[in-house]
Design an enzyme around this catalytic site. Structure first.
Site, mmCIF file in Angstrom:
data_model
loop_
_atom_site.group_PDB
_atom_site.id
_atom_site.type_symbol
_atom_site.label_atom_id
_atom_site.label_comp_id
_atom_site.label_asym_id
_atom_site.label_seq_id
_atom_site.Cartn_x
_atom_site.Cartn_y
_atom_site.Cartn_z
ATOM 1 N N ALA A 7 48.506 37.931 37.017
ATOM 2 C CA ALA A 7 48.328 36.720 36.321
ATOM 3 C C ALA A 7 48.174 37.002 34.893
ATOM 4 C CB ALA A 7 46.839 36.162 36.797
ATOM 5 N N HIS A 66 43.453 34.526 30.163
ATOM 6 C CA HIS A 66 43.491 36.059 30.255
ATOM 7 C C HIS A 66 44.263 36.419 28.735
ATOM 8 C CE1 HIS A 66 42.006 36.622 34.052
ATOM 9 N NE2 HIS A 66 42.978 35.997 34.592
ATOM 10 N N ASN A 72 41.327 42.188 40.136
ATOM 11 C CA ASN A 72 42.984 42.593 40.037
ATOM 12 C C ASN A 72 43.534 42.742 38.569
ATOM 13 O OD1 ASN A 72 43.320 42.617 42.913
ATOM 14 N ND2 ASN A 72 42.941 40.643 42.954
#
Ligand SMILES: NC(=O)c1ccc[n+]([C@@H]2O[C@H](COP(=O)([O-])OP(=O)(O)OC[C@H]3O[C@@H](n4cnc5c(N)ncnc54)[C@H](O)[C@@H]3O)[C@@H](O)[C@H]2O)c1
Length: 273
Positions: A126, A224, A194
């Site tokens: 992601a 992020h 992750n």
């Protein structure tokens, strides 16, 4: 042309999406051969959905290994190391989604893959910037900082937050919940495991990669940001993730990233680092 035989372990949000894509978009290059889930109903249901019959569902991981050349792990961080170890020791390639479960054993994974002539694939997930991070890492990297910003409600039930006595309901402005090494972030915030693990593996490791985790009531997406300082220049990326409709803990981009990696494996031309 021989079709690549693919088996999927874990038939939840990611496993189901990948199974559908393999059958629908990659039928010329790949063949979905086996589905395994601890909850057999999940594997049977998915087999019926993509194949019209329950026959792809296998009762154990060993049967899946036997039928597959590439195994996709989309199960859990608790199981991913054992799954990868077994697959590689049988000389089978593996794509790992639950990266957090293998990040501390990456050297062992590499040796196992090498000794058995197999490959390990880890999609970017992601986040954006793994391509540039890998390239910059050929030179010298001074700093990698991951800043994750989520709505306070996303941190409900996180032990670290509860122990710190933070009242998530009362957060009005962006508040830093954690700042430190990726190695500690993955322990304190398993939901971010992750992203931090993949970033650390692609770059300067869990001990040197820095992580900041922020709760902000102003955001609805999982954001992020990655800032890299290197002798090739400074890199900054920001990803605002839309959540997967079948699992609000998983970003949709993570699923697409696995599909893109599969595409790279199957297609003759590879673009990007
Ligand atoms: N790399 C990334 O960027 C990224 C992004 C999101 C999620 N993930 C990880 O990918 C994995 C799958 O995510 P998801 O959204 O599909 O989860 P999910 O909960 O929707 O599905 C997981 C499935 O795996 C099954 N399962 C669990 N343990 C198993 C085992 N030992 N053997 C076989 N089956 C098992 C469960 O029964 C479930 O059906 C999770 O570990 C998640 O943390 C990785």
């Amino acid at each position: 042309m021989n079709k690549l035989k693919i088996g999927i372990v874990g038939c939840g949000a990611i496993g189901s999406s990948l199974a559908k894509v393999i059958v629908k978009d990659f039928s010329g290059e790949a063949k979905l051969c086996a589905l395994y889930d601890l909850d057999n109903e999940q594997a049977v249901g998915l087999s019926r959905e993509v194949f019209g019959r329950p026959t792809l569902a296998v009762p154990g991981f060993n049967q899946l290994i036997r039928k597959s050349e590439l195994i996709i792990e989309a199960a859990s961080a608790k199981a991913s190391w054992e799954i990868a170890k077994l697959a590689l020791s049988h000389g089978k390639d593996i794509m790992i989604m639950s990266v957090g479960g293998v990040s501390s054993r990456f050297k062992q994974l590499t040796v196992l893959a090498k000794n058995n002539g197999a490959k390990v694939y880890i999609p970017s997930g992601a986040i954006a910037g793994i391509d540039a991070l890998k390239a910059a890492n050929i030179g010298k990297i001074k700093k990698v900082i991951l800043t994750t910003i989520k709505n306070p409600l996303s941190f409900k039930g996180v032990e670290y937050v509860e122990k710190a006595g933070i009242n998530l309901g009362k957060i009005k402005d962006a508040t830093v919940l954690f700042s430190g090494r990726a190695a500690d972030a993955v322990k304190c915030f398993p939901q971010n495991i992750n992203v931090a693990a993949t970033l650390s593996l692609a770059g300067i490791g869990e001990g040197k990669t820095q992580v900041r985790i922020i709760a902000s009531p102003k955001v609805t997406r999982n954001i992020h940001e990655i800032a890299i300082e290197s002798d090739a220049g400074d890199i900054f990326t920001r990803t605002e993730n839309i959540l997967h409709p079948d699992n609000p803990k998983t970003s949709y981009l993570a699923v697409l990233s696995a599909v893109a990696m599969l595409k790279q494996i199957l297609e003759p031309v590879k673009i990007g680092t």
